[in-house]
Motif scaffolding. Structure first.
Motif, PDB file in Angstrom:
ATOM      1  N   GLN A 162       0.808  -1.223   0.000  1.00  0.00           N
ATOM      2  CA  GLN A 162       0.000   0.000   0.000  1.00  0.00           C
ATOM      3  C   GLN A 162       0.840   1.270   0.000  1.00  0.00           C
ATOM      4  N   ASP A 163       2.135   1.160   0.224  1.00  0.00           N
ATOM      5  CA  ASP A 163       2.987   2.354   0.326  1.00  0.00           C
ATOM      6  C   ASP A 163       3.597   2.708  -1.028  1.00  0.00           C
ATOM      7  N   LYS A 164       2.732   2.927  -2.001  1.00  0.00           N
ATOM      8  CA  LYS A 164       3.185   3.246  -3.357  1.00  0.00           C
ATOM      9  C   LYS A 164       3.962   4.558  -3.391  1.00  0.00           C
ATOM     10  N   ASP A 165       3.559   5.517  -2.553  1.00  0.00           N
ATOM     11  CA  ASP A 165       4.234   6.811  -2.544  1.00  0.00           C
ATOM     12  C   ASP A 165       5.677   6.678  -2.053  1.00  0.00           C
ATOM     13  N   LEU A 166       5.896   5.828  -1.059  1.00  0.00           N
ATOM     14  CA  LEU A 166       7.254   5.609  -0.559  1.00  0.00           C
ATOM     15  C   LEU A 166       8.101   4.909  -1.612  1.00  0.00           C
ATOM     16  N   LYS A 167       7.524   3.932  -2.277  1.00  0.00           N
ATOM     17  CA  LYS A 167       8.237   3.238  -3.353  1.00  0.00           C
ATOM     18  C   LYS A 167       8.678   4.236  -4.428  1.00  0.00           C
ATOM     19  N   GLU A 168       7.798   5.145  -4.803  1.00  0.00           N
ATOM     20  CA  GLU A 168       8.119   6.137  -5.823  1.00  0.00           C
ATOM     21  C   GLU A 168       9.244   7.064  -5.350  1.00  0.00           C
TER      22      GLU A 168
END
Length: 258
Positions: A222-228
């Motif tokens: 769910q942490d797509k923003d951190l991955k980006e």
């Protein structure tokens, strides 16, 4: 009405937490601390190594506070899912099996995998060649899975909690081979006192089915923003020379690969 108020408070708290999470003022990295040169724990109990310096460089690039958390390998993914930390930076190979549970950034390193043994030892990397041989691996790793899937019924597989434990048994003659990534073997065994009695044997093993596309940073799905943010930071470090500076502190070649 009380139930509605309670539900509303819970939703508000959750929403506030979600907003705060997306700001990522602090990123907590899990690091194994027992896999040199990627990570180790020094005599004062401090984490050291390539992964440690990479985590700090990434945090600086993202302009966030960095927290490093030592975590044993066998509990490292469960710890991420339990929110003990936000990301795993621990020489973890990007594999399809792991991607069913966690998400990964793009690679930050790519190294070959090798068998090591006492000098003069031959290695026939086949079912017949490994039949009855004792092979040491670190438990719950891609190396463990590779040997298990390909030679499990033939070899005497010995699993260890850390790479250092495997090296000790190799030195004592309790296993015939140890199978890990080449850089870890160089740093943890070959470049240390007594390491001249051992050598790499057999071919480099890079099968994508087991070893994926290199080492990635694991995050919750769910942490797509951190991955980006992490992907952008890895790219920036490669371009601005800071990755090279960290790399050259530990390796004599570009560990990023092609």
């Amino acid at each position: 009405m009380k139930k509605l108020l309670v539900a509303g408070a819970i939703m508000a708290t959750f929403a506030a937490g979600a907003v705060q999470a997306k700001e990522w003022e602090t990123v907590r990295f899990a690091i194994e601390g027992a896999y040199p040169p990627f990570s180790w724990t020094d005599k004062s109990g401090e984490l050291q190594g390539f992964d440690v310096d990479m985590a700090n460089a990434l945090c600086e690039q993202m302009a966030v506070k960095c927290e490093l958390i030592a975590q044993d390998w066998d509990g490292i993914i469960p710890g991420l899912l339990a929110r003990k930390y936000d990301a795993i930076l621990a020489a973890m190979s990007i594999t399809e099996e792991r991607k069913r549970t966690v998400d990964f950034t793009n690679k930050y390193a790519l190294v070959p995998n090798k068998f090591v043994a006492k000098k003069g030892t031959e290695l026939d990397l086949s079912e017949a060649g490994l039949k009855g041989k004792r092979v040491g691996v670190q438990i719950a790793t891609t190396h463990d899975k590779y040997v298990t899937d390909n030679f499990g019924k033939d070899v005497k597989l010995v699993r260890y909690g850390t790479a250092d434990e495997a090296y000790l048994d190799l030195k004592a003659g309790r296993v015939d081979y140890v199978f890990l990534d080449a850089t870890a073997i160089e740093e943890g065994l070959l470049n240390k006192d007594g390491g001249d009695k051992f050598e790499f044997v057999g071919p480099s093993v890079t099968d994508e089915k087991w070893f994926g596309d290199g080492f990635g940073i694991a995050v919750r799905k769910q942490d797509k923003d951190l991955k980006e943010k992490l992907n952008n930071a890895i790219k920036d470090l490669r371009e601005n020379g800071k990755y090279e500076a960290v790399n050259n502190k530990y390796f004599e070649y570009d560990v990023y690969g092609n």
